[in-house]
Enzyme design. Structure first.
Site, PDB file in Angstrom:
ATOM      1  N   THR A   1      -9.815   4.226  11.339  1.00 44.52           N
ATOM      2  CA  THR A   1      -9.866   3.280  12.454  1.00 44.52           C
ATOM      3  C   THR A   1      -8.906   4.335  13.443  1.00 44.52           C
ATOM      4  O   THR A   1      -9.117   3.339  14.582  1.00 44.52           O
ATOM      5  CB  THR A   1      -8.791   1.840  12.116  1.00 44.52           C
ATOM      6  OG1 THR A   1      -7.688   2.327  11.352  1.00 44.52           O
ATOM      7  CG2 THR A   1      -9.503   0.943  11.420  1.00 44.52           C
TER       8      THR A   1
ATOM      9  N   ARG B   1       3.146  -0.364  10.719  1.00 49.85           N
ATOM     10  CA  ARG B   1       4.317  -0.460  11.744  1.00 49.85           C
ATOM     11  C   ARG B   1       4.586  -2.013  12.265  1.00 49.85           C
ATOM     12  O   ARG B   1       5.909  -2.305  12.601  1.00 49.85           O
ATOM     13  CB  ARG B   1       3.945   0.568  12.885  1.00 49.85           C
ATOM     14  CG  ARG B   1       4.314   1.914  12.322  1.00 49.85           C
ATOM     15  CD  ARG B   1       3.550   3.096  13.101  1.00 49.85           C
ATOM     16  NE  ARG B   1       1.957   3.092  12.794  1.00 49.85           N
ATOM     17  CZ  ARG B   1       1.397   3.712  13.444  1.00 49.85           C
ATOM     18  NH1 ARG B   1       1.783   4.496  14.152  1.00 49.85           N
ATOM     19  NH2 ARG B   1      -0.268   3.607  13.409  1.00 49.85           N
TER      20      ARG B   1
ATOM     21  N   LYS C   1      -7.306   8.275  -0.322  1.00 51.46           N
ATOM     22  CA  LYS C   1      -8.510   8.468   0.330  1.00 51.46           C
ATOM     23  C   LYS C   1      -8.801   9.996  -0.182  1.00 51.46           C
ATOM     24  O   LYS C   1      -9.034  10.931   0.553  1.00 51.46           O
ATOM     25  CB  LYS C   1      -7.868   8.836   1.631  1.00 51.46           C
ATOM     26  CG  LYS C   1      -7.607   7.691   2.462  1.00 51.46           C
ATOM     27  CD  LYS C   1      -7.432   7.740   3.996  1.00 51.46           C
ATOM     28  CE  LYS C   1      -6.966   6.657   4.723  1.00 51.46           C
ATOM     29  NZ  LYS C   1      -5.337   6.254   4.662  1.00 51.46           N
TER      30      LYS C   1
ATOM     31  N   ASP D   1     -13.080  15.140  -2.265  1.00 50.03           N
ATOM     32  CA  ASP D   1     -13.181  16.567  -2.768  1.00 50.03           C
ATOM     33  C   ASP D   1     -14.528  16.726  -3.612  1.00 50.03           C
ATOM     34  O   ASP D   1     -15.378  15.757  -3.694  1.00 50.03           O
ATOM     35  CB  ASP D   1     -12.083  16.892  -3.587  1.00 50.03           C
ATOM     36  CG  ASP D   1     -11.478  18.290  -3.985  1.00 50.03           C
ATOM     37  OD1 ASP D   1     -12.718  19.220  -3.717  1.00 50.03           O
ATOM     38  OD2 ASP D   1     -10.171  18.851  -4.008  1.00 50.03           O
TER      39      ASP D   1
ATOM     40  N   LYS E   1       0.732  -1.242   0.027  1.00 48.44           N
ATOM     41  CA  LYS E   1       0.004  -0.128   0.036  1.00 48.44           C
ATOM     42  C   LYS E   1       0.965   1.187  -0.051  1.00 48.44           C
ATOM     43  O   LYS E   1       1.874   1.343   0.927  1.00 48.44           O
ATOM     44  CB  LYS E   1      -0.881  -0.147   1.160  1.00 48.44           C
ATOM     45  CG  LYS E   1      -1.848   1.336   1.474  1.00 48.44           C
ATOM     46  CD  LYS E   1      -2.994   1.055   2.431  1.00 48.44           C
ATOM     47  CE  LYS E   1      -2.314   1.629   3.869  1.00 48.44           C
ATOM     48  NZ  LYS E   1      -1.988   3.120   3.759  1.00 48.44           N
TER      49      LYS E   1
ATOM     50  N   ASP F   1      -3.468   4.435  -1.616  1.00 50.30           N
ATOM     51  CA  ASP F   1      -4.374   4.810  -0.571  1.00 50.30           C
ATOM     52  C   ASP F   1      -4.256   6.464  -0.419  1.00 50.30           C
ATOM     53  O   ASP F   1      -3.773   6.964   0.369  1.00 50.30           O
ATOM     54  CB  ASP F   1      -3.805   4.043   0.604  1.00 50.30           C
ATOM     55  CG  ASP F   1      -4.698   4.588   2.009  1.00 50.30           C
ATOM     56  OD1 ASP F   1      -5.780   4.757   1.630  1.00 50.30           O
ATOM     57  OD2 ASP F   1      -4.118   4.247   2.994  1.00 50.30           O
TER      58      ASP F   1
HETATM   59  O1  C5P Z   1       1.073   1.292  10.951  1.00 44.97           O
HETATM   60  P1  C5P Z   1      -0.178   0.876  10.750  1.00 44.97           P
HETATM   61  O2  C5P Z   1      -0.394  -0.814  10.876  1.00 44.97           O
HETATM   62  O3  C5P Z   1      -1.200   1.495  11.960  1.00 44.97           O
HETATM   63  O4  C5P Z   1      -0.758   1.375   9.478  1.00 44.97           O
HETATM   64  C1  C5P Z   1      -1.902   1.283   8.904  1.00 44.97           C
HETATM   65  C2  C5P Z   1      -2.094   1.872   7.695  1.00 44.97           C
HETATM   66  O5  C5P Z   1      -3.356   2.008   7.192  1.00 44.97           O
HETATM   67  C3  C5P Z   1      -1.744   3.325   7.686  1.00 44.97           C
HETATM   68  O6  C5P Z   1      -1.112   3.361   6.421  1.00 44.97           O
HETATM   69  C4  C5P Z   1      -3.049   4.160   7.416  1.00 44.97           C
HETATM   70  O7  C5P Z   1      -3.054   5.347   6.938  1.00 44.97           O
HETATM   71  C5  C5P Z   1      -3.861   2.987   6.780  1.00 44.97           C
HETATM   72  N1  C5P Z   1      -5.379   3.323   7.356  1.00 44.97           N
HETATM   73  C6  C5P Z   1      -6.004   3.411   8.515  1.00 44.97           C
HETATM   74  N2  C5P Z   1      -7.194   3.298   8.806  1.00 44.97           N
HETATM   75  C7  C5P Z   1      -8.140   3.584   7.803  1.00 44.97           C
HETATM   76  C8  C5P Z   1      -7.594   3.641   6.478  1.00 44.97           C
HETATM   77  C9  C5P Z   1      -6.189   3.330   6.442  1.00 44.97           C
HETATM   78  O8  C5P Z   1      -5.067   2.800   9.509  1.00 44.97           O
HETATM   79  N3  C5P Z   1      -9.303   3.344   8.174  1.00 44.97           N
END
Ligand code: C5P
Length: 230
Positions: free
Chosen positions: A117, A209, A60, A63, A31, A58
């Site tokens: 989330t 992460r 998102k 607009d 992603k 991604d």
């Molecule tokens: O590091 P981590 O596992 O928290 O990364 C989650 C990824 O998913 C990030 O790139 C974040 O921008 C993305 N994301 C999210 N929640 C959403 C949509 C995308 O955490 N609802």
């Protein structure tokens, strides 16, 4: 079709490619979000695609419909596999996004973000002045996305069952907010483990992460694959 998507939240090309080099012949679905796309643009996408990875872009988008349609047209021929918009942009905006992609040779899957989330019920009520229970808001946004012709949504694994029940089993759920029991939660609020995401019926998990900051990212990726796809 269940798969693990690694969130490449890196600041630049060198760090990203060095990370992908660790994986050798394994070619994880990745992603690319705003950070990397704004920093490195189309050329990095093309290079990652040429290395054999599937890409979820991604961005998102959120607009006015015409701007979102034009933006989607601009990225529609990059060979990406999945892209998204915010469902809170509304039905006309989501339909415009789909139209923007429709002229591509092979259009990527378009999905919508329901609620991030990192958003809690408290944030929804106090900051956004949305008084409905967060789960109702999420299911409602997912139904709007399906009505608009989108193929699925990004949501927490905790919401998958309700979304599948409302939108049908074919409606794709892509779920970030994944942590192992021994991980730091970071800024995520509505989280689960890969095994629980599988139990809940997620189609794709997005893991950032816990893999990118791990001492051994490949081992962590394999652990995710094993728990989620095995
Ligand atoms: O590091 P981590 O596992 O928290 O990364 C989650 C990824 O998913 C990030 O790139 C974040 O921008 C993305 N994301 C999210 N929640 C959403 C949509 C995308 O955490 N609802």
């Amino acid at each position: 079709m269940r798969d693990v998507i690694i969130a490449l939240d890196f600041p630049n090309r060198d760090k990203t490619l060095a990370f992908l080099d660790l994986f050798g012949n394994k070619k994880p679905f990745v992603k690319i979000g705003m950070e990397l796309f704004y920093a490195e643009g189309h050329s990095l996408l093309r290079d990652i695609k040429a290395r054999g990875h599937k890409i979820f872009l991604d961005l998102k988008l959120h607009d006015i419909p015409n701007t979102v349609k034009s933006a989607m047209r601009a990225i529609s021929n990059l060979g990406i596999d999945m892209v998204n918009v915010h469902a809170s942009g509304g039905i006309i905006m989501m339909q415009a996004a789909l139209e923007g992609l429709s002229e591509a040779n092979s259009a990527p899957i378009l999905i919508a973000v329901t609620q991030l989330t990192s958003t809690s019920q408290d944030i929804l009520q106090k900051e956004l002045m949305i008084n409905s229970p967060i789960n109702d808001v999420i299911v409602h946004y997912a139904l709007n996305a399906r009505f608009s012709g989108l193929r699925g949504v990004v949501c927490s694994p905790l919401e998958v069952a309700a979304i599948k029940q409302a939108c049908g089993n074919d409606f794709i759920t892509v779920t970030p907010g994944i942590r192992f029991a021994d991980n730091n939660k970071d800024d995520q609020v509505r989280i689960t483990t890969p095994a629980d995401a599988k139990k809940n019926g997620s189609d794709f998990i997005v893991v950032g992460r816990p893999i990118t900051q791990a001492d051994n990212p490949v081992e962590m990726y394999c652990r995710c694959l094993n728990d989620f796809c095995g």
